[in-house]
Design a protein around this motif. Sequence first.
Motif, PDB file in Angstrom:
ATOM      1  N   LEU A  36       0.680  -1.151  -0.021  1.00  0.00           N
ATOM      2  CA  LEU A  36       0.032  -0.052  -0.020  1.00  0.00           C
ATOM      3  C   LEU A  36       0.889   1.265   0.146  1.00  0.00           C
ATOM      4  O   LEU A  36       2.007   1.383   0.518  1.00  0.00           O
ATOM      5  N   PRO A  37       0.234   2.421  -0.758  1.00  0.00           N
ATOM      6  CA  PRO A  37       1.157   3.536  -0.658  1.00  0.00           C
ATOM      7  C   PRO A  37       1.338   3.971   0.975  1.00  0.00           C
ATOM      8  O   PRO A  37       0.554   3.782   1.819  1.00  0.00           O
ATOM      9  N   ALA A  38       2.313   4.760   1.127  1.00  0.00           N
ATOM     10  CA  ALA A  38       2.751   5.280   2.450  1.00  0.00           C
ATOM     11  C   ALA A  38       1.346   6.193   2.930  1.00  0.00           C
ATOM     12  O   ALA A  38       0.845   6.756   1.994  1.00  0.00           O
ATOM     13  N   ALA A  39       1.271   6.189   4.221  1.00  0.00           N
ATOM     14  CA  ALA A  39       0.241   7.031   4.555  1.00  0.00           C
ATOM     15  C   ALA A  39       0.420   8.390   4.477  1.00  0.00           C
ATOM     16  O   ALA A  39      -0.523   9.169   3.947  1.00  0.00           O
ATOM     17  N   LYS A  40       1.509   8.727   4.508  1.00  0.00           N
ATOM     18  CA  LYS A  40       1.876  10.306   4.317  1.00  0.00           C
ATOM     19  C   LYS A  40       1.730  10.534   2.675  1.00  0.00           C
ATOM     20  O   LYS A  40       1.281  11.866   2.433  1.00  0.00           O
ATOM     21  N   GLU A  41       1.858   9.721   1.835  1.00  0.00           N
ATOM     22  CA  GLU A  41       1.734   9.932   0.530  1.00  0.00           C
ATOM     23  C   GLU A  41       0.332  10.054   0.356  1.00  0.00           C
ATOM     24  O   GLU A  41      -0.152  11.236  -0.598  1.00  0.00           O
ATOM     25  N   ILE A  42      -0.481   9.343   0.699  1.00  0.00           N
ATOM     26  CA  ILE A  42      -2.073   9.324   0.546  1.00  0.00           C
ATOM     27  C   ILE A  42      -2.676  10.395   0.950  1.00  0.00           C
ATOM     28  O   ILE A  42      -3.307  11.465   0.373  1.00  0.00           O
ATOM     29  N   ALA A  43      -2.103  10.739   2.234  1.00  0.00           N
ATOM     30  CA  ALA A  43      -2.599  12.240   2.994  1.00  0.00           C
ATOM     31  C   ALA A  43      -2.199  13.354   2.100  1.00  0.00           C
ATOM     32  O   ALA A  43      -3.182  14.248   1.965  1.00  0.00           O
ATOM     33  N   ALA A  45      -1.585  13.389  -1.174  1.00  0.00           N
ATOM     34  CA  ALA A  45      -2.369  13.524  -2.334  1.00  0.00           C
ATOM     35  C   ALA A  45      -3.726  13.912  -2.118  1.00  0.00           C
ATOM     36  O   ALA A  45      -4.489  14.591  -2.993  1.00  0.00           O
ATOM     37  N   LEU A  46      -4.561  13.321  -1.189  1.00  0.00           N
ATOM     38  CA  LEU A  46      -5.858  13.834  -1.000  1.00  0.00           C
ATOM     39  C   LEU A  46      -6.057  15.025  -0.191  1.00  0.00           C
ATOM     40  O   LEU A  46      -7.379  15.441   0.071  1.00  0.00           O
ATOM     41  N   GLU A  47      -4.988  15.697   0.412  1.00  0.00           N
ATOM     42  CA  GLU A  47      -5.007  16.846   1.154  1.00  0.00           C
ATOM     43  C   GLU A  47      -5.643  16.607   2.506  1.00  0.00           C
ATOM     44  O   GLU A  47      -6.981  17.261   2.861  1.00  0.00           O
ATOM     45  N   ILE A  48      -5.557  15.294   3.191  1.00  0.00           N
ATOM     46  CA  ILE A  48      -6.268  15.095   4.454  1.00  0.00           C
ATOM     47  C   ILE A  48      -5.127  14.552   5.481  1.00  0.00           C
ATOM     48  O   ILE A  48      -3.997  14.387   5.024  1.00  0.00           O
ATOM     49  N   ASN A  49      -5.520  14.706   6.641  1.00  0.00           N
ATOM     50  CA  ASN A  49      -4.603  14.434   7.842  1.00  0.00           C
ATOM     51  C   ASN A  49      -3.885  12.896   7.884  1.00  0.00           C
ATOM     52  O   ASN A  49      -4.751  11.967   7.364  1.00  0.00           O
ATOM     53  N   VAL A  50      -2.645  12.532   7.814  1.00  0.00           N
ATOM     54  CA  VAL A  50      -2.138  11.458   8.062  1.00  0.00           C
ATOM     55  C   VAL A  50      -2.636  10.441   8.790  1.00  0.00           C
ATOM     56  O   VAL A  50      -3.053   9.246   8.722  1.00  0.00           O
ATOM     57  N   HIS A  51      -3.348  10.848   9.988  1.00  0.00           N
ATOM     58  CA  HIS A  51      -3.931   9.961  10.960  1.00  0.00           C
ATOM     59  C   HIS A  51      -5.104   9.382  10.193  1.00  0.00           C
ATOM     60  O   HIS A  51      -5.685   8.507  10.879  1.00  0.00           O
ATOM     61  N   LEU A  54      -4.211   6.358   8.413  1.00  0.00           N
ATOM     62  CA  LEU A  54      -3.679   5.502   9.407  1.00  0.00           C
ATOM     63  C   LEU A  54      -4.871   4.911  10.040  1.00  0.00           C
ATOM     64  O   LEU A  54      -4.797   3.501  10.250  1.00  0.00           O
ATOM     65  N   ARG A  55      -5.767   5.451  10.361  1.00  0.00           N
ATOM     66  CA  ARG A  55      -7.104   4.964  10.700  1.00  0.00           C
ATOM     67  C   ARG A  55      -7.817   4.057   9.820  1.00  0.00           C
ATOM     68  O   ARG A  55      -8.022   3.111  10.437  1.00  0.00           O
ATOM     69  N   ALA A  56      -7.534   4.150   8.632  1.00  0.00           N
ATOM     70  CA  ALA A  56      -8.394   3.522   7.683  1.00  0.00           C
ATOM     71  C   ALA A  56      -7.492   2.186   7.474  1.00  0.00           C
ATOM     72  O   ALA A  56      -8.073   1.138   7.355  1.00  0.00           O
ATOM     73  N   TYR A  57      -6.025   2.447   7.381  1.00  0.00           N
ATOM     74  CA  TYR A  57      -5.224   1.087   7.387  1.00  0.00           C
ATOM     75  C   TYR A  57      -5.326   0.214   8.554  1.00  0.00           C
ATOM     76  O   TYR A  57      -5.397  -0.754   8.240  1.00  0.00           O
ATOM     77  N   GLN A  58      -5.511   0.657   9.758  1.00  0.00           N
ATOM     78  CA  GLN A  58      -5.804   0.198  11.034  1.00  0.00           C
ATOM     79  C   GLN A  58      -7.088  -0.699  10.907  1.00  0.00           C
ATOM     80  O   GLN A  58      -7.293  -1.935  11.283  1.00  0.00           O
ATOM     81  N   GLN A  59      -8.316  -0.184  10.438  1.00  0.00           N
ATOM     82  CA  GLN A  59      -9.572  -0.749  10.124  1.00  0.00           C
ATOM     83  C   GLN A  59      -9.182  -1.950   9.142  1.00  0.00           C
ATOM     84  O   GLN A  59      -9.836  -2.971   9.446  1.00  0.00           O
ATOM     85  N   ARG A  69       3.149  -3.270   8.632  1.00  0.00           N
ATOM     86  CA  ARG A  69       4.483  -3.484   8.926  1.00  0.00           C
ATOM     87  C   ARG A  69       5.181  -1.928   8.885  1.00  0.00           C
ATOM     88  O   ARG A  69       5.410  -1.530   7.806  1.00  0.00           O
ATOM     89  N   ARG A  70       5.437  -1.346   9.894  1.00  0.00           N
ATOM     90  CA  ARG A  70       6.184  -0.097   9.881  1.00  0.00           C
ATOM     91  C   ARG A  70       7.342  -0.165   8.924  1.00  0.00           C
ATOM     92  O   ARG A  70       8.093  -0.770   9.265  1.00  0.00           O
ATOM     93  N   GLY A  71       7.269   1.209   8.154  1.00  0.00           N
ATOM     94  CA  GLY A  71       8.596   1.307   7.590  1.00  0.00           C
ATOM     95  C   GLY A  71       8.790   0.343   6.429  1.00  0.00           C
ATOM     96  O   GLY A  71       9.690   0.398   5.557  1.00  0.00           O
ATOM     97  N   ARG A  72       7.585  -0.625   6.289  1.00  0.00           N
ATOM     98  CA  ARG A  72       7.766  -1.510   5.036  1.00  0.00           C
ATOM     99  C   ARG A  72       6.523  -1.510   4.115  1.00  0.00           C
ATOM    100  O   ARG A  72       5.589  -1.891   4.047  1.00  0.00           O
TER     101      ARG A  72
END
Length: 72
Positions: A36-43, A45-51, A54-59, A69-72
Amino acid sequence: MLIRIDPESATSLFEQVAASVRADIVAGRLVAGDRLPAAKEIAAALEINVHTVLRAYQQLRDEGLVDLRRGR
């Protein structure tokens, strides 16, 4: 992978991100082993908060759809 959100929707942003990733999995655009793309990249690109991302990824992780896996 293309993630789309509708800021005017009553559905929360994190749920929209999770639903978009889910749809890619169901459609076969994402398969086991894909990254998956890094949360920072998605945030950014979509102009939303990185958290929010991350919450979507955690769900998705809690649903057993992705392995985080952090950093992978």
